[in-house]
Scaffold this motif. Sequence first.
Motif, PDB file in Angstrom:
ATOM      1  N   GLY A 128       0.765  -1.427   0.354  1.00  0.00           N
ATOM      2  CA  GLY A 128      -0.107   0.254  -0.116  1.00  0.00           C
ATOM      3  C   GLY A 128       0.447   1.532  -0.389  1.00  0.00           C
ATOM      4  N   ARG A 129       2.033   0.449  -0.109  1.00  0.00           N
ATOM      5  CA  ARG A 129       2.750   2.255  -0.211  1.00  0.00           C
ATOM      6  C   ARG A 129       2.906   3.672  -1.396  1.00  0.00           C
ATOM      7  N   ARG A 130       2.459   2.114  -2.523  1.00  0.00           N
ATOM      8  CA  ARG A 130       2.203   2.732  -3.367  1.00  0.00           C
ATOM      9  C   ARG A 130       1.316   2.340  -4.359  1.00  0.00           C
ATOM     10  N   PRO A 131       0.380   3.234  -5.492  1.00  0.00           N
ATOM     11  CA  PRO A 131      -0.396   2.736  -5.557  1.00  0.00           C
ATOM     12  C   PRO A 131      -0.067   1.242  -7.154  1.00  0.00           C
ATOM     13  N   VAL A 132      -0.160   0.507  -7.092  1.00  0.00           N
ATOM     14  CA  VAL A 132      -0.009  -0.701  -7.882  1.00  0.00           C
ATOM     15  C   VAL A 132      -1.018  -0.934  -8.641  1.00  0.00           C
ATOM     16  N   ALA A 133      -0.566  -0.830 -10.176  1.00  0.00           N
ATOM     17  CA  ALA A 133      -1.489  -1.199 -11.133  1.00  0.00           C
ATOM     18  C   ALA A 133      -0.970  -2.384 -11.646  1.00  0.00           C
ATOM     19  N   PHE A 134      -1.997  -2.792 -13.185  1.00  0.00           N
ATOM     20  CA  PHE A 134      -1.897  -3.862 -13.717  1.00  0.00           C
ATOM     21  C   PHE A 134      -2.176  -4.382 -14.847  1.00  0.00           C
ATOM     22  N   HIS A 135      -1.368  -5.207 -15.117  1.00  0.00           N
ATOM     23  CA  HIS A 135      -1.941  -4.898 -17.088  1.00  0.00           C
ATOM     24  C   HIS A 135      -1.123  -6.352 -18.004  1.00  0.00           C
ATOM     25  N   GLY A 136      -1.865  -6.863 -18.438  1.00  0.00           N
ATOM     26  CA  GLY A 136      -1.681  -7.894 -18.220  1.00  0.00           C
ATOM     27  C   GLY A 136      -2.712  -8.588 -19.591  1.00  0.00           C
ATOM     28  N   ARG A 137      -2.565  -9.414 -20.304  1.00  0.00           N
ATOM     29  CA  ARG A 137      -2.336 -10.427 -21.835  1.00  0.00           C
ATOM     30  C   ARG A 137      -2.222 -11.540 -21.425  1.00  0.00           C
ATOM     31  N   VAL A 138      -3.529 -12.334 -22.341  1.00  0.00           N
ATOM     32  CA  VAL A 138      -3.517 -13.979 -22.185  1.00  0.00           C
ATOM     33  C   VAL A 138      -3.830 -14.658 -23.381  1.00  0.00           C
ATOM     34  N   GLY A 139      -3.961 -16.124 -23.278  1.00  0.00           N
ATOM     35  CA  GLY A 139      -4.158 -16.612 -24.540  1.00  0.00           C
ATOM     36  C   GLY A 139      -3.359 -16.566 -25.752  1.00  0.00           C
ATOM     37  N   GLY A 140      -1.788 -16.388 -25.393  1.00  0.00           N
ATOM     38  CA  GLY A 140      -1.208 -16.345 -26.506  1.00  0.00           C
ATOM     39  C   GLY A 140      -0.878 -14.959 -26.693  1.00  0.00           C
ATOM     40  N   MET A 141      -1.577 -14.253 -26.518  1.00  0.00           N
ATOM     41  CA  MET A 141      -1.792 -12.379 -27.097  1.00  0.00           C
ATOM     42  C   MET A 141      -0.033 -11.929 -25.871  1.00  0.00           C
ATOM     43  N   VAL A 142       0.170 -10.759 -26.458  1.00  0.00           N
ATOM     44  CA  VAL A 142       0.944 -10.362 -25.938  1.00  0.00           C
ATOM     45  C   VAL A 142       1.171  -8.658 -26.526  1.00  0.00           C
ATOM     46  N   MET A 143       1.590  -7.669 -25.594  1.00  0.00           N
ATOM     47  CA  MET A 143       1.444  -6.663 -25.094  1.00  0.00           C
ATOM     48  C   MET A 143       2.657  -6.078 -26.122  1.00  0.00           C
TER      49      MET A 143
END
Lengths: 353, 186
Positions: free
Chosen positions: A321-336
């Motif tokens: 909680g000391r910094r905001p933590v965001a998430f970005h994910g791709r799945v199924g074999g897709m790649v960002m």
Amino acid sequence: MAKKLMKGCEAIGEAAIHAGCRLFFGYPITPQNEIPEYMSARLPQVGGMFVQAESEVAASNMLYGASGAGCRVFTSSSSPGISLMMEGVSYMAGAELPVVIVNIMRGGPGLGGILPSQSDYFQATKGGGHGDYRVLVLAPSTVQEAADLVIDAFDLADKYRNPVMVVGDGLIGQMMEPVEFKKTIKPEELAEKPWATTGCAGRERNVINSLYLDPEQLEKHNWDLYAKYQSMAAEVRHEDYNTEGGCDVLIVAYGTVARIAKTAIDQAREKGLKIGLFRPITLYPYPAEALAKAALGAKAVLVAELSTGQMVEDVRAIVAGRRPVAFHGRVGGMVMGPDDLVAEAEKLVAVPA
Amino acid sequence: MYSEIVLAGFGGQGVLLIGKLMAYAGMKAGHEVTWLPSYGPEMRGGTCNCTVVLSDKPIGSPISKRPHALIVLNLPSLDKFEDTVRPGGIIVVNTSLINRLPRRTDVTVVPVPANEIALELGNARAANMVALGAFIAASGLVDRANVGEVLKESFAARPKLVAINEEALRRGFEIGQAHTTAVAAG
């Protein structure tokens, strides 16, 4: 030694041979078939043995037997095959047997697909099979690092008498990059394993077993294993990239995604946005202290994974909680792509604190 | 120097091989290189492609969604990748099998009748090498001598094929020289 242009899978196989491993037991599955293919050709040339087992379950029990006999032994598979091996992995963890397992992860659950994924993070880092155990988990992001870490994995497995897992994805496995092998160990140069079942003439009998029917003994065994897993904390490894002097956004990513993040960092620099990267190389033990330090040097943290969010749970626990933590994910074999990560990072700095 | 190159065609046209030769030649020249094949479920008769990255610095992403250069040996590959090429980039088109030129006006187009030239030389399978020759001449990214060397090494087991491939490379190179451009960027 001159650098060779090799596929990740081939480099992994050759690295095992350089580590003095002469035994491979496994069962084919895409996208890592180049590893058993390579081993089936190479091992007979160096006096080793390759066995294509009747199933992954059988292969994992062959590993148990060969490791119990004191041999360096190795297997590779991909997600569904690794799940099948989990019975043997749990037994090897219980019997304290060294083994190196490579998981070239693919999309799941079930048969899923064959394209790159990081969705086995939980399975790899939290045990994977039944029982209260852990395996050391290493995550390379280049072909060179895959070769280096496979060699290290054999040493770590012997040091801790524990399974070590190297996790990559189809990109690491299928990609070609220049590679050289940092050392060559001959099997006869390896330290003796006094605990192995090598024939007991003239000494006490050694027993390799994971069965403890006496609860007091089993509890002691569990706590002894726990203490061993705690001691593995000495092995933490990570890479900091572009984090000196702090950054606007710290991306936390491993393996293939960490490479995409590096390209994103270069792109963001042109836009005046400073992104840093924290790349864990050991996923278990996790480089928690170093991550906390890097996170506190950033305004926000962005975890990027090829999953719907697994490592992000560990990152959130460490950042606390000391910094905001965001998430970005791709799945199924897709790649960002790098553009996607830059866009996600821009969103984070646009939000008023 | 930093350059992302996508090579695409039918399975069997040899795009993976010329990608490897390019990466290998880049490595010989002291560059950082990656070679990444598409390994999806599309195989026989489908499109096949690989991505090569050449750089002076360690390479981040081995995937390219916006390449600096494109080599296409069949029409589906041109249709699929034409729009991804960065402005100022280069597209090598195998006009023997592709009945249209790229619509893009902000890139250098290098048309090469690769199959016709290869047939003239007596082996249709050398079309990939014609395209590679055209690309290395037009882009200047890879040293021709290095490519010649790695070509010999990779055909070491079939020395009879070396001469025809070298000739195919030379013929392509001549065509590419007419379109010399600078594609190395960033």
